[in-house]
Design a protein around this motif. Structure first.
Motif, mmCIF file in Angstrom:
data_model
loop_
_atom_site.group_PDB
_atom_site.id
_atom_site.type_symbol
_atom_site.label_atom_id
_atom_site.label_comp_id
_atom_site.label_asym_id
_atom_site.label_seq_id
_atom_site.Cartn_x
_atom_site.Cartn_y
_atom_site.Cartn_z
ATOM 1 N N LEU A 22 0.812 -1.212 0.000
ATOM 2 C CA LEU A 22 0.000 0.000 0.000
ATOM 3 C C LEU A 22 0.849 1.268 0.000
ATOM 4 O O LEU A 22 0.445 2.296 -0.550
ATOM 5 C CB LEU A 22 -0.904 -0.029 1.236
ATOM 6 N N SER A 23 2.025 1.185 0.612
ATOM 7 C CA SER A 23 2.869 2.358 0.829
ATOM 8 C C SER A 23 3.824 2.587 -0.340
ATOM 9 O O SER A 23 4.692 1.752 -0.611
ATOM 10 C CB SER A 23 3.685 2.178 2.117
ATOM 11 N N PRO A 24 3.712 3.725 -1.031
ATOM 12 C CA PRO A 24 4.655 3.997 -2.122
ATOM 13 C C PRO A 24 6.090 4.126 -1.649
ATOM 14 O O PRO A 24 7.027 3.772 -2.379
ATOM 15 C CB PRO A 24 4.137 5.310 -2.720
ATOM 16 N N ALA A 25 6.293 4.613 -0.424
ATOM 17 C CA ALA A 25 7.654 4.717 0.101
ATOM 18 C C ALA A 25 8.255 3.336 0.326
ATOM 19 O O ALA A 25 9.447 3.117 0.077
ATOM 20 C CB ALA A 25 7.659 5.531 1.396
ATOM 21 N N MET A 26 7.441 2.395 0.810
ATOM 22 C CA MET A 26 7.927 1.022 0.990
ATOM 23 C C MET A 26 8.269 0.393 -0.355
ATOM 24 O O MET A 26 9.301 -0.289 -0.499
ATOM 25 C CB MET A 26 6.879 0.181 1.719
ATOM 26 N N VAL A 27 7.417 0.614 -1.342
ATOM 27 C CA VAL A 27 7.674 0.058 -2.672
ATOM 28 C C VAL A 27 8.968 0.638 -3.242
ATOM 29 O O VAL A 27 9.796 -0.088 -3.814
ATOM 30 C CB VAL A 27 6.483 0.336 -3.606
ATOM 31 N N GLY A 28 9.163 1.931 -3.061
ATOM 32 C CA GLY A 28 10.401 2.544 -3.536
ATOM 33 C C GLY A 28 11.626 1.959 -2.872
ATOM 34 O O GLY A 28 12.646 1.687 -3.531
ATOM 35 N N HIS A 29 11.554 1.755 -1.558
ATOM 36 C CA HIS A 29 12.684 1.157 -0.837
ATOM 37 C C HIS A 29 12.938 -0.263 -1.347
ATOM 38 O O HIS A 29 14.091 -0.652 -1.572
ATOM 39 C CB HIS A 29 12.395 1.129 0.662
ATOM 40 N N ALA A 30 11.864 -1.049 -1.510
ATOM 41 C CA ALA A 30 12.022 -2.433 -1.965
ATOM 42 C C ALA A 30 12.680 -2.481 -3.342
ATOM 43 O O ALA A 30 13.545 -3.327 -3.601
ATOM 44 C CB ALA A 30 10.666 -3.122 -1.988
ATOM 45 N N ARG A 31 12.276 -1.579 -4.230
ATOM 46 C CA ARG A 31 12.870 -1.563 -5.568
ATOM 47 C C ARG A 31 14.353 -1.234 -5.524
ATOM 48 O O ARG A 31 15.142 -1.805 -6.289
ATOM 49 C CB ARG A 31 12.127 -0.549 -6.437
ATOM 50 N N ARG A 32 14.731 -0.320 -4.631
ATOM 51 C CA ARG A 32 16.155 0.024 -4.515
ATOM 52 C C ARG A 32 16.952 -1.114 -3.882
ATOM 53 O O ARG A 32 18.085 -1.397 -4.282
ATOM 54 C CB ARG A 32 16.313 1.299 -3.683
ATOM 55 N N ALA A 33 16.358 -1.772 -2.897
ATOM 56 C CA ALA A 33 17.069 -2.835 -2.185
ATOM 57 C C ALA A 33 17.163 -4.114 -3.000
ATOM 58 O O ALA A 33 18.129 -4.881 -2.858
ATOM 59 C CB ALA A 33 16.372 -3.115 -0.851
ATOM 60 N N HIS A 34 16.168 -4.359 -3.861
ATOM 61 C CA HIS A 34 16.111 -5.613 -4.632
ATOM 62 C C HIS A 34 15.760 -5.280 -6.088
ATOM 63 O O HIS A 34 14.643 -5.562 -6.551
ATOM 64 C CB HIS A 34 15.070 -6.554 -4.019
ATOM 65 N N PRO A 35 16.683 -4.688 -6.821
ATOM 66 C CA PRO A 35 16.368 -4.150 -8.156
ATOM 67 C C PRO A 35 16.003 -5.197 -9.194
ATOM 68 O O PRO A 35 15.443 -4.844 -10.239
ATOM 69 C CB PRO A 35 17.652 -3.407 -8.538
ATOM 70 N N THR A 36 16.293 -6.452 -8.949
ATOM 71 C CA THR A 36 15.962 -7.481 -9.942
ATOM 72 C C THR A 36 14.566 -8.051 -9.746
ATOM 73 O O THR A 36 14.113 -8.863 -10.559
ATOM 74 C CB THR A 36 16.981 -8.636 -9.888
ATOM 75 N N LEU A 37 13.877 -7.647 -8.674
ATOM 76 C CA LEU A 37 12.550 -8.169 -8.382
ATOM 77 C C LEU A 37 11.480 -7.122 -8.671
ATOM 78 O O LEU A 37 11.767 -5.928 -8.752
ATOM 79 C CB LEU A 37 12.460 -8.619 -6.919
ATOM 80 N N GLN A 38 10.235 -7.589 -8.809
ATOM 81 C CA GLN A 38 9.120 -6.699 -9.146
ATOM 82 C C GLN A 38 8.385 -6.277 -7.877
ATOM 83 O O GLN A 38 7.994 -7.121 -7.053
ATOM 84 C CB GLN A 38 8.141 -7.402 -10.087
ATOM 85 N N PHE A 39 8.146 -4.975 -7.741
ATOM 86 C CA PHE A 39 7.368 -4.424 -6.632
ATOM 87 C C PHE A 39 6.428 -3.361 -7.180
ATOM 88 O O PHE A 39 6.831 -2.521 -7.997
ATOM 89 C CB PHE A 39 8.284 -3.802 -5.568
ATOM 90 N N ASP A 40 5.186 -3.377 -6.691
ATOM 91 C CA ASP A 40 4.197 -2.422 -7.163
ATOM 92 C C ASP A 40 3.288 -1.991 -6.014
ATOM 93 O O ASP A 40 3.097 -2.724 -5.034
ATOM 94 C CB ASP A 40 3.337 -3.028 -8.282
#
Length: 209
Positions: free
Chosen positions: A78-96
């Motif tokens: 739900l949190s765009p900030a969490m999604v942004g962090h996840a994308r930076r931490a795990h750039p090869t995986l999909q987060f939305d």
């Protein structure tokens, strides 16, 4: 539902870096949770459909764990900030970004859904709709692993979570909700986390019938 979700999103947006620093490696000290997630991943692999959603993925650490366990895992939060962090931490995986009552996933698509303490802020009356949505996206025989704070009393208990208000649940009552959503609970693990709150840690495994 929208109002409480907006409050939850805003609360987690404000604490994303602190939350990630506290919880990204938390399972290193939680052998019971690790074992349930590993069992879940093994059972999902056994269905032949390894596509799996990590709902309420936060900083993405469990999405990465599911990937390491052989699943085609992606994270939704739900949190765009969490999604942004996840994308930076795990750039090869999909987060939305996504709301749990309207998942951006087609019907009968997934072999597994992980909901690791991601529904604890949901008021009891709204929880059946979220579980029905999770059942919708699961393929027949697909697995759901849901983890939450457990209580030994007869009713859900509202408490002041450090981020935003949350609820603990009697395991039997939560299992009834899973059954009502068309899922078949078949395994559970309850254990004392020695937390100051006095709640149990509860993990339920269910299969779409």
């Amino acid at each position: 539902m929208a109002e409480h979700q907006d409050q939850t999103r805003a609360a987690y947006d404000e604490v994303v870096e602190l939350y990630a620093s506290m919880f990204a490696n938390q399972l290193e000290t939680q052998p019971f949770a690790r074992s349930m997630i590993a069992t879940f991943a093994e059972l999902v692999r056994g269905t032949g459909n390894t596509r799996a959603a990590d709902l309420g993925c936060g900083p993405g650490h469990l999405t990465a764990m599911l990937h390491d366990l052989g699943l085609d895992a992606f994270g939704l939060d739900l949190s765009p900030a969490m999604v942004g962090h996840a994308r930076r931490a795990h750039p090869t995986l999909q987060f939305d970004e996504a709301r749990m009552e309207a998942l951006p996933v087609e019907d009968d698509a997934l072999g597994g859904v992980l909901a690791h303490y991601s529904m604890i802020h949901t008021p009891p009356g709204e929880l059946p709709a979220l579980l029905a949505e999770q059942a919708r996206v699961l393929a027949p025989g697909g697995l759901l692993l849901v983890s939450f704070f457990g209580t030994e009393g007869p009713e859900p208990v509202r408490f002041d979570h450090k981020v935003t208000p949350a609820y603990s649940w009697p395991a039997d009552r939560f299992a009834e909700l899973l059954t009502g959503a068309g899922l078949v609970p078949f395994a559970r693990l309850l254990h004392d986390p020695a937390s100051e709150r006095g709640f149990l840690d509860a993990h339920l495994l269910a299969r779409l019938g």
